[in-house]
Design a protein around this motif. Structure first.
Motif, PDB file in Angstrom:
ATOM      1  N   LEU A 107     -10.412  -6.497   1.469  1.00 19.94           N
ATOM      2  CA  LEU A 107      -9.155  -7.027   0.939  1.00 19.94           C
ATOM      3  C   LEU A 107      -8.697  -8.130   1.880  1.00 19.94           C
ATOM      4  O   LEU A 107      -8.293  -7.857   3.015  1.00 19.94           O
ATOM      5  CB  LEU A 107      -8.099  -5.929   0.831  1.00 19.94           C
TER       6      LEU A 107
ATOM      7  N   ASP B 100      -2.536  -0.195  -7.893  1.00 26.16           N
ATOM      8  CA  ASP B 100      -2.882  -0.912  -6.670  1.00 26.16           C
ATOM      9  C   ASP B 100      -4.391  -0.953  -6.482  1.00 26.16           C
ATOM     10  O   ASP B 100      -5.104   0.010  -6.792  1.00 26.16           O
ATOM     11  CB  ASP B 100      -2.233  -0.234  -5.459  1.00 26.16           C
ATOM     12  N   TRP B 101      -4.847  -2.067  -5.947  1.00 29.22           N
ATOM     13  CA  TRP B 101      -6.273  -2.244  -5.673  1.00 29.22           C
ATOM     14  C   TRP B 101      -6.797  -1.121  -4.763  1.00 29.22           C
ATOM     15  O   TRP B 101      -7.879  -0.568  -4.999  1.00 29.22           O
ATOM     16  CB  TRP B 101      -6.472  -3.606  -5.011  1.00 29.22           C
ATOM     17  N   ASN B 102      -6.027  -0.755  -3.740  1.00 31.57           N
ATOM     18  CA  ASN B 102      -6.469   0.282  -2.804  1.00 31.57           C
ATOM     19  C   ASN B 102      -6.644   1.632  -3.490  1.00 31.57           C
ATOM     20  O   ASN B 102      -7.572   2.383  -3.179  1.00 31.57           O
ATOM     21  CB  ASN B 102      -5.474   0.409  -1.646  1.00 31.57           C
ATOM     22  N   ASP B 103      -5.749   1.948  -4.436  1.00 30.70           N
ATOM     23  CA  ASP B 103      -5.872   3.221  -5.153  1.00 30.70           C
ATOM     24  C   ASP B 103      -7.141   3.252  -5.998  1.00 30.70           C
ATOM     25  O   ASP B 103      -7.825   4.277  -6.079  1.00 30.70           O
ATOM     26  CB  ASP B 103      -4.648   3.446  -6.048  1.00 30.70           C
TER      27      ASP B 103
ATOM     28  N   PRO C  49      -1.938  -6.050  -1.446  1.00 30.87           N
ATOM     29  CA  PRO C  49      -3.027  -5.693  -2.358  1.00 30.87           C
ATOM     30  C   PRO C  49      -2.684  -6.049  -3.802  1.00 30.87           C
ATOM     31  O   PRO C  49      -1.562  -5.818  -4.256  1.00 30.87           O
ATOM     32  CB  PRO C  49      -3.156  -4.172  -2.185  1.00 30.87           C
TER      33      PRO C  49
END
Length: 344
Positions: free
Chosen positions: A241, A210-213, A246
């Motif tokens: 974002l 994931d982008w957030n991770d 995401p």
């Protein structure tokens, strides 16, 4: 499924060819079984010629390199079957249709009919050979493509595994520098490093994260780097974002760029800055890094640029044809910029 489709195509093609004689029979005055059997000799002989080439001569002779035998057998079979088919037609016509007076064809007509039948058989043989070679080429291309994909996946796994020791080496060097003047910061840095390593151990084994991770991972790394830097160094990290969902990104893709920015963007004697911005939406992901440019001397060759080489190769493997990487110093050489744009 492909095999069933192939069989159905064969049945359909031969059904059309075998039923074609019906359109030439009696001009709508009824169907004669004798006439049909007589006229079916041509497509049936073509079928024999087709499958002799399809199942035997093409794979066993042509493909195996015995081309002279392939051509010789085909020529002999076409002449023999073409001649036999003409005389069968003449015999069947006299045998099945005794009510009519038949005009005997001239020698030139006989030759023309035989050559016509030979040509039809050669066409059947050529079609069989072409189809068989096309199928073999398709299978070989499919196997080659699978081999290339497997090789690319293995290379990508190898590159991801190489990032870990390279990243760890740089981070340990930073912590080592901290131990000389601030033990508490060094302990905090070790704790921060343990979180990063936990992320690397698990997420690095996935094809996409994931982008957030990935953002959290980079934020942790920047925080770790800031511990050892003086307050005069301007370090900023921002991310946006612009979508509810995401996107996924290849793990640890941007870490080498961030490392490179700190390595070449921070000077112990001159004003320095490192600005990192990442944003994503449903169409693309962008990583933009800007730092003051303090090139290393020839004596300082730590890393040898392996990180950037890995970034380039990973982009080629993970996003072929879907990324743009713009990098280089400004006109006066004071600022270095690196921007990666990935189209989703």
């Amino acid at each position: 499924m492909n095999k069933r489709l192939e069989i159905l195509l064969h049945i359909a093609a031969w059904a059309v060819l075998l039923l074609t004689p019906l359109s030439f029979m009696n001009h709508g005055n009824g169907v004669s079984l004798q006439q049909f059997l007589m006229l079916s000799a041509s497509p049936l002989t073509m079928m024999v010629m087709f499958y002799l080439n399809y199942f035997w001569m093409t794979p066993k002779l042509f493909v195996e390199g015995e081309k002279k035998y392939f051509w010789a057998i085909n020529v002999v079979l076409c002449i023999a079957l073409g001649t036999a088919m003409h005389y069968w037609m003449a015999y069947a016509r006299d045998f099945f249709d005794t009510t009519r007076h038949h005009i005997e064809p001239t020698t030139m007509q006989v030759i023309f009919f035989i050559l016509r039948d030979i040509f039809n058989l050669m066409v059947a043989a050529a079609i069989a050979t072409t189809i068989q070679l096309s199928l073999r080429w398709h299978k070989s291309e499919e196997a080659r493509h699978k081999a290339e994909v497997a090789h690319a996946e293995a290379e990508l796994r190898n590159l991801r595994n190489q990032i870990s020791p390279h990243f760890l080496l740089n981070t340990l060097n930073n912590i080592y520098a901290l131990t000389a003047f601030d033990t508490q910061k060094a302990q905090d840095a070790i704790q921060q490093l343990s979180k990063l390593l936990r992320h690397m151990l698990y997420d690095n084994q996935q094809d996409m994260v994931d982008w957030n991770d990935e953002i959290l991972f980079l934020e942790s790394y920047v925080s770790l780097m800031k511990i050892r830097l003086p307050q005069s160094v301007d370090v900023s990290f921002s991310s946006t974002l612009s979508s509810l969902m995401p996107p996924k990104v290849a793990p640890l893709l941007f870490i080498s760029l961030v490392e490179n920015a700190f390595k070449h963007g921070v000077s112990p004697t001159e004003p320095s800055f490192v600005h990192i911005n990442l944003n994503a939406d449903n169409q693309q992901m962008v990583c933009h890094i800007e730092n003051s440019n303090h090139p290393k001397t020839e004596q300082d060759r730590s890393g040898h640029g392996i990180g950037l080489q890995q970034v380039q190769r990973r982009l080629d493997l993970s996003y072929p044809g879907r990324y743009k990487w713009e990098k280089g110093p400004s006109a006066d050489g004071a600022v270095y910029q690196s921007t990666i744009t990935i189209v989703l």
